[in-house]
Write a protein that holds these residues in place. Structure first.
Motif, PDB file in Angstrom:
ATOM      1  N   SER A  39       0.843  -1.318  -0.102  1.00 23.50           N
ATOM      2  CA  SER A  39       0.109  -0.068   0.252  1.00 23.50           C
ATOM      3  C   SER A  39       0.935   1.289   0.010  1.00 23.50           C
ATOM      4  CB  SER A  39      -1.030   0.092   1.166  1.00 23.50           C
ATOM      5  OG  SER A  39      -0.245  -0.012   2.433  1.00 23.50           O
ATOM      6  N   VAL A  40       2.112   1.102   0.214  1.00 17.68           N
ATOM      7  CA  VAL A  40       3.161   2.366   0.297  1.00 17.68           C
ATOM      8  C   VAL A  40       4.044   1.762  -0.591  1.00 17.68           C
ATOM      9  CG1 VAL A  40       4.391   3.539   1.714  1.00 17.68           C
ATOM     10  CG2 VAL A  40       2.655   2.826   2.900  1.00 17.68           C
ATOM     11  N   GLN A  61      -5.459   2.327  -2.029  1.00 17.43           N
ATOM     12  CA  GLN A  61      -5.072   3.803  -1.689  1.00 17.43           C
ATOM     13  C   GLN A  61      -3.680   4.087  -2.067  1.00 17.43           C
ATOM     14  OE1 GLN A  61      -6.231   1.016  -0.098  1.00 17.43           O
ATOM     15  NE2 GLN A  61      -7.503   1.505   1.742  1.00 17.43           N
ATOM     16  N   THR A  62      -3.202   3.119  -2.798  1.00 23.36           N
ATOM     17  CA  THR A  62      -1.667   3.534  -3.324  1.00 23.36           C
ATOM     18  C   THR A  62      -1.693   4.592  -4.492  1.00 23.36           C
ATOM     19  OG1 THR A  62      -1.268   1.243  -2.787  1.00 23.36           O
ATOM     20  CG2 THR A  62       0.586   2.414  -3.661  1.00 23.36           C
ATOM     21  N   ASP A 218       7.307   1.437   6.816  1.00 25.20           N
ATOM     22  CA  ASP A 218       5.958   0.875   7.653  1.00 25.20           C
ATOM     23  C   ASP A 218       5.126   0.623   6.727  1.00 25.20           C
ATOM     24  OD1 ASP A 218       4.944   0.516   9.992  1.00 25.20           O
ATOM     25  OD2 ASP A 218       3.755   2.486   9.980  1.00 25.20           O
ATOM     26  N   HIS A 219       5.528  -0.265   5.472  1.00 26.54           N
ATOM     27  CA  HIS A 219       4.268  -0.636   4.619  1.00 26.54           C
ATOM     28  C   HIS A 219       3.657  -1.714   5.141  1.00 26.54           C
ATOM     29  CE1 HIS A 219       7.381  -3.787   3.560  1.00 26.54           C
ATOM     30  NE2 HIS A 219       6.411  -4.535   3.545  1.00 26.54           N
ATOM     31  N   ASN A 221       2.260  -2.123   8.241  1.00 27.82           N
ATOM     32  CA  ASN A 221       1.185  -1.386   9.125  1.00 27.82           C
ATOM     33  C   ASN A 221       0.143  -0.656   8.127  1.00 27.82           C
ATOM     34  OD1 ASN A 221      -0.192  -0.336  11.515  1.00 27.82           O
ATOM     35  ND2 ASN A 221       0.630   1.562  10.705  1.00 27.82           N
ATOM     36  N   GLU A 222       0.712  -0.135   6.959  1.00 26.37           N
ATOM     37  CA  GLU A 222      -0.220   0.446   6.016  1.00 26.37           C
ATOM     38  C   GLU A 222      -1.153  -0.431   5.140  1.00 26.37           C
ATOM     39  OE1 GLU A 222      -0.934   3.648   5.865  1.00 26.37           O
ATOM     40  OE2 GLU A 222       0.640   4.354   7.127  1.00 26.37           O
ATOM     41  N   ASN A 223      -0.457  -1.692   4.945  1.00 22.57           N
ATOM     42  CA  ASN A 223      -0.999  -2.949   4.364  1.00 22.57           C
ATOM     43  C   ASN A 223      -2.438  -3.355   5.246  1.00 22.57           C
ATOM     44  OD1 ASN A 223       0.701  -2.898   2.381  1.00 22.57           O
ATOM     45  ND2 ASN A 223       1.690  -4.676   2.619  1.00 22.57           N
ATOM     46  N   GLN A 225      -3.745  -1.622   7.830  1.00 24.68           N
ATOM     47  CA  GLN A 225      -4.872  -0.675   7.888  1.00 24.68           C
ATOM     48  C   GLN A 225      -5.841  -0.737   6.657  1.00 24.68           C
ATOM     49  OE1 GLN A 225      -5.473   0.407  10.918  1.00 24.68           O
ATOM     50  NE2 GLN A 225      -3.736  -0.225  11.893  1.00 24.68           N
ATOM     51  N   ALA A 226      -5.023  -0.820   5.527  1.00 24.28           N
ATOM     52  CA  ALA A 226      -5.848  -0.852   4.327  1.00 24.28           C
ATOM     53  C   ALA A 226      -6.958  -1.859   4.297  1.00 24.28           C
ATOM     54  CB  ALA A 226      -5.140  -0.786   3.167  1.00 24.28           C
TER      55      ALA A 226
END
Length: 286
Positions: A39-40, A61-62, A218-219, A221-223, A225-226
């Motif tokens: 996602s990041v 989101q990306t 921090d990808h 965590n972003e994955n 959450q997404a």
């Protein structure tokens, strides 16, 4: 080598060695397609995006990071063999040696395993086994040590706990074992790598995600959450991974049939099993 080959198109998945190839391809006017799993986006993807004709993404989101005219949402490719010849949940449980009438927690840290998850599961078998059977993929390097620790822990538990709900550990799962494990599972505990998320979602499984805190940008965590925003997963941040919080989340899902069904449906809807075909189509179009 690129000059000698002069391909019609370049497909890049990123990584430190990818950017020079992408840049050279742009110089020679070779069209480039890139794919970002997380996602990041990684630094290579961010740098390559300027020179790419198309940017394939796993997470919606990306898209905020890139030129919207270049973006296509494909999802993350998973192995087609993983989805073929799937057993029913009951059949898969029996094949793996578990009781088909009892709920099963599948723990996976990815192909290499996850030490934090391994330690957490083994030290808390006494709390988890009364609620669910456990299939634990430890990673090949951690298998022997984790198995010994688990055996010592199981010996210390009451016989009613250690014998009535089975615990099984495996170092590495081949394609068939991974397919059976995901077919059999009622819920999955995993890190938040893109591969783990999309494989579990392809089987419509509710997931408890524990993102790796040291992941680049921090990808994870972003994955997590997404995916959690869709309703298919619960997230426990690694500093908060204690048995009380985990058991509350586990029992919340396994104890509520309506919630399990809703999470399963949402998880399955998130999966994009045709991701590889979509990326291939983008390549062929150029």
């Amino acid at each position: 080598k690129l000059y000698a080959l002069m391909p019609d198109v370049i497909f890049s998945k990123g990584g430190p060695g990818a950017f020079p190839i992408v840049l050279a391809g742009w110089f020679y006017k070779i069209p480039v397609v890139i794919h970002e799993s997380d996602s990041v986006p990684g630094l290579t993807t961010l740098g390559s995006a300027r020179f790419a004709k198309k940017i394939a993404l796993s997470f919606e989101q990306t898209a905020a990071y890139f030129n919207p005219k270049k973006v296509i949402l494909t999802g993350n490719p998973i192995r087609g063999e993983l989805l073929a010849n799937r057993l029913s949940q009951e059949e898969a449980k029996r094949k793996l040696g578990f009781d088909p009438a009892k709920q099963l927690l599948f723990v996976t840290g990815g192909s290499q395993g996850a030490n934090k998850l391994n330690e957490f599961i083994v030290l808390n078998l006494g709390s988890i086994l009364p609620v669910a059977q456990i299939l634990h993929q430890t990673g090949p390097e951690n298998f022997v040590e984790t198995k010994k620790l688990a055996e010592a822990e199981l010996v210390s538990l009451p016989t009613s706990v250690s014998t009535q709900s089975r615990y099984e550990s495996l170092g590495y799962l081949d394609m068939e074992q991974q397919r059976d494990a995901l077919s059999a599972a009622d819920i999955v505990l995993a890190r938040a790598g893109s591969g783990s998320i999309f494989e579990a979602s392809a089987f419509g499984k509710p997931i408890i995600l524990v993102p790796l805190t040291s992941a680049a940008r921090d990808h994870q965590n972003e994955n997590a959450q997404a995916f959690a925003q869709t309703g298919g997963a619960l997230v426990i941040e690694e500093p908060n991974l204690n048995i009380n919080i985990f058991m509350a989340e586990l029992q919340k899902v396994l104890g509520d049939g309506n919630l399990m069904q809703a999470m399963s449906q949402t998880s399955a809807a998130f999966a994009k099993p045709e991701a590889a075909r979509a990326i291939a189509a983008a390549v062929l179009e150029l």
